[in-house]
Design an enzyme around this catalytic site. Structure first.
Site, PDB file in Angstrom:
ATOM      1  N   GLU A  68      56.775  69.732  74.360  1.00 16.74           N
ATOM      2  CA  GLU A  68      57.179  68.602  73.512  1.00 16.74           C
ATOM      3  C   GLU A  68      56.220  68.377  72.353  1.00 16.74           C
ATOM      4  O   GLU A  68      56.653  68.108  71.224  1.00 16.74           O
ATOM      5  CB  GLU A  68      57.261  67.337  74.380  1.00 16.74           C
ATOM      6  CG  GLU A  68      57.671  66.080  73.623  1.00 16.74           C
ATOM      7  CD  GLU A  68      59.134  66.078  73.233  1.00 16.74           C
ATOM      8  OE1 GLU A  68      59.516  65.246  72.403  1.00 16.74           O
ATOM      9  OE2 GLU A  68      59.910  66.899  73.766  1.00 16.74           O
ATOM     10  N   ASP A  69      54.915  68.512  72.596  1.00 13.49           N
ATOM     11  CA  ASP A  69      53.923  68.055  71.621  1.00 13.49           C
ATOM     12  C   ASP A  69      53.052  69.143  71.009  1.00 13.49           C
ATOM     13  O   ASP A  69      52.145  68.848  70.227  1.00 13.49           O
ATOM     14  CB  ASP A  69      52.993  67.020  72.277  1.00 13.49           C
ATOM     15  CG  ASP A  69      53.734  65.749  72.655  1.00 13.49           C
ATOM     16  OD1 ASP A  69      54.778  65.465  72.039  1.00 13.49           O
ATOM     17  OD2 ASP A  69      53.282  65.049  73.577  1.00 13.49           O
ATOM     18  N   HIS A  88      45.032  62.701  79.493  1.00  7.54           N
ATOM     19  CA  HIS A  88      46.346  62.238  79.974  1.00  7.54           C
ATOM     20  C   HIS A  88      46.976  63.190  80.996  1.00  7.54           C
ATOM     21  O   HIS A  88      47.297  62.760  82.119  1.00  7.54           O
ATOM     22  CB  HIS A  88      47.281  61.988  78.799  1.00  7.54           C
ATOM     23  CG  HIS A  88      48.688  61.672  79.210  1.00  7.54           C
ATOM     24  ND1 HIS A  88      49.023  60.539  79.932  1.00  7.54           N
ATOM     25  CD2 HIS A  88      49.848  62.357  79.026  1.00  7.54           C
ATOM     26  CE1 HIS A  88      50.324  60.534  80.163  1.00  7.54           C
ATOM     27  NE2 HIS A  88      50.844  61.625  79.633  1.00  7.54           N
ATOM     28  N   HIS A 140      52.965  69.210  81.209  1.00  7.71           N
ATOM     29  CA  HIS A 140      54.232  68.514  80.936  1.00  7.71           C
ATOM     30  C   HIS A 140      54.480  68.171  79.469  1.00  7.71           C
ATOM     31  O   HIS A 140      55.621  68.005  79.064  1.00  7.71           O
ATOM     32  CB  HIS A 140      54.360  67.267  81.809  1.00  7.71           C
ATOM     33  CG  HIS A 140      53.578  66.076  81.335  1.00  7.71           C
ATOM     34  ND1 HIS A 140      52.282  65.823  81.713  1.00  7.71           N
ATOM     35  CD2 HIS A 140      53.912  65.050  80.508  1.00  7.71           C
ATOM     36  CE1 HIS A 140      51.864  64.714  81.163  1.00  7.71           C
ATOM     37  NE2 HIS A 140      52.836  64.214  80.419  1.00  7.71           N
ATOM     38  N   ASP A 190      53.646  59.996  84.717  1.00  5.44           N
ATOM     39  CA  ASP A 190      53.390  59.984  83.274  1.00  5.44           C
ATOM     40  C   ASP A 190      53.472  58.553  82.740  1.00  5.44           C
ATOM     41  O   ASP A 190      52.601  58.082  82.007  1.00  5.44           O
ATOM     42  CB  ASP A 190      54.427  60.878  82.588  1.00  5.44           C
ATOM     43  CG  ASP A 190      54.386  60.796  81.074  1.00  5.44           C
ATOM     44  OD1 ASP A 190      53.321  61.090  80.493  1.00  5.44           O
ATOM     45  OD2 ASP A 190      55.420  60.453  80.462  1.00  5.44           O
TER      46      ASP A 190
END
Length: 224
Positions: A78-79, A50, A74, A141
């Site tokens: 967040e993840d 991704h 990116h 994205d």
């Protein structure tokens, strides 16, 4: 679909920005791969596909090494367990600000998904992203997520497609990125109006066959 290679992305950036620091991109790949290690997409593929695809989309728009680097990174804040301070220390203030902007947009998107009005949310995105490059990363994205929408359940597909149609298609249009707008619009239409899309696709395919037949006949006439 062929998996994009890191060096293909690097080559694109070098072509459009010969003096760009492409070493940032290679280091970002290593950092991101370690951060996302063990994570997979719903397709079962490695999660790293991704961010590489997002980076490749942006490299195709002739954006610089900082933007492409931020695209690879990116989702790390967040993840994964990565911290913004880590990104800043390794990649500098410019890249860190872009990644931070993406992280804030993603969190805002998640928190307000059920309660927002599309027009107001678009305004919030523009207001929050004080660097237009953050919005470009967000659009790239979303574009890759739309390209892989088939792996979501039908109900989720329609929800994401509607969100894309209401929010991200107008954003791409406002920024004048017709390539993004057209593809986002087409994929959204395919999931929101499946029967109509299939009928249109069928007619287009028939016209293509007719055109090819006509061309072949014309070639034979010219040869004869």
């Amino acid at each position: 679909m062929a998996i994009v290679r890191l060096e293909d992305i690097v080559e694109k950036v070098q072509t459009s920005h010969p003096d760009g620091d492409v070493d940032l991109i290679r280091r970002a790949y290593i950092f991101s791969a370690k951060a996302h290690q063990g994570q997979t997409r719903l397709s079962g593929e490695s999660y790293m596909i991704h961010p590489l695809e997002v980076a490749n989309i942006l490299a195709g728009l002739n954006l610089d090494a900082a933007v492409v680097t931020a695209a690879i990174l990116h989702d790390t804040i967040e993840d994964t367990s990565s911290k913004l301070e880590d990104v800043k220390a390794m990649f500098g203030d410019e890249v860190a600000k872009l990644v931070d902007g993406m992280t804030k947009l993603s969190r805002m998107e998640l928190q307000s998904r059920e309660e927002r009005e599309a027009q107001n949310f678009r305004k919030m995105i523009v207001a929050m992203a004080n660097d237009i490059r953050v919005i470009l990363i967000k659009l790239a994205d979303r574009l890759h997520n739309m390209r892989t929408l088939a792996f979501l359940p039908p109900e989720k597909q329609k929800k994401v497609a509607q969100e894309t149609q209401d929010i991200y298609v107008p954003l791409a249009n406002r920024l004048g990125i017709q390539k993004f707008k057209t593809e986002l619009e087409d994929i959204s239409f395919m999931y929101l109006h499946t029967e109509e899309y299939q009928e249109i696709a069928k007619r287009v395919a028939e016209k293509k066959v007719e055109r090819l037949s006509y061309i072949n006949d014309l070639i034979e006439v010219v040869k004869g």
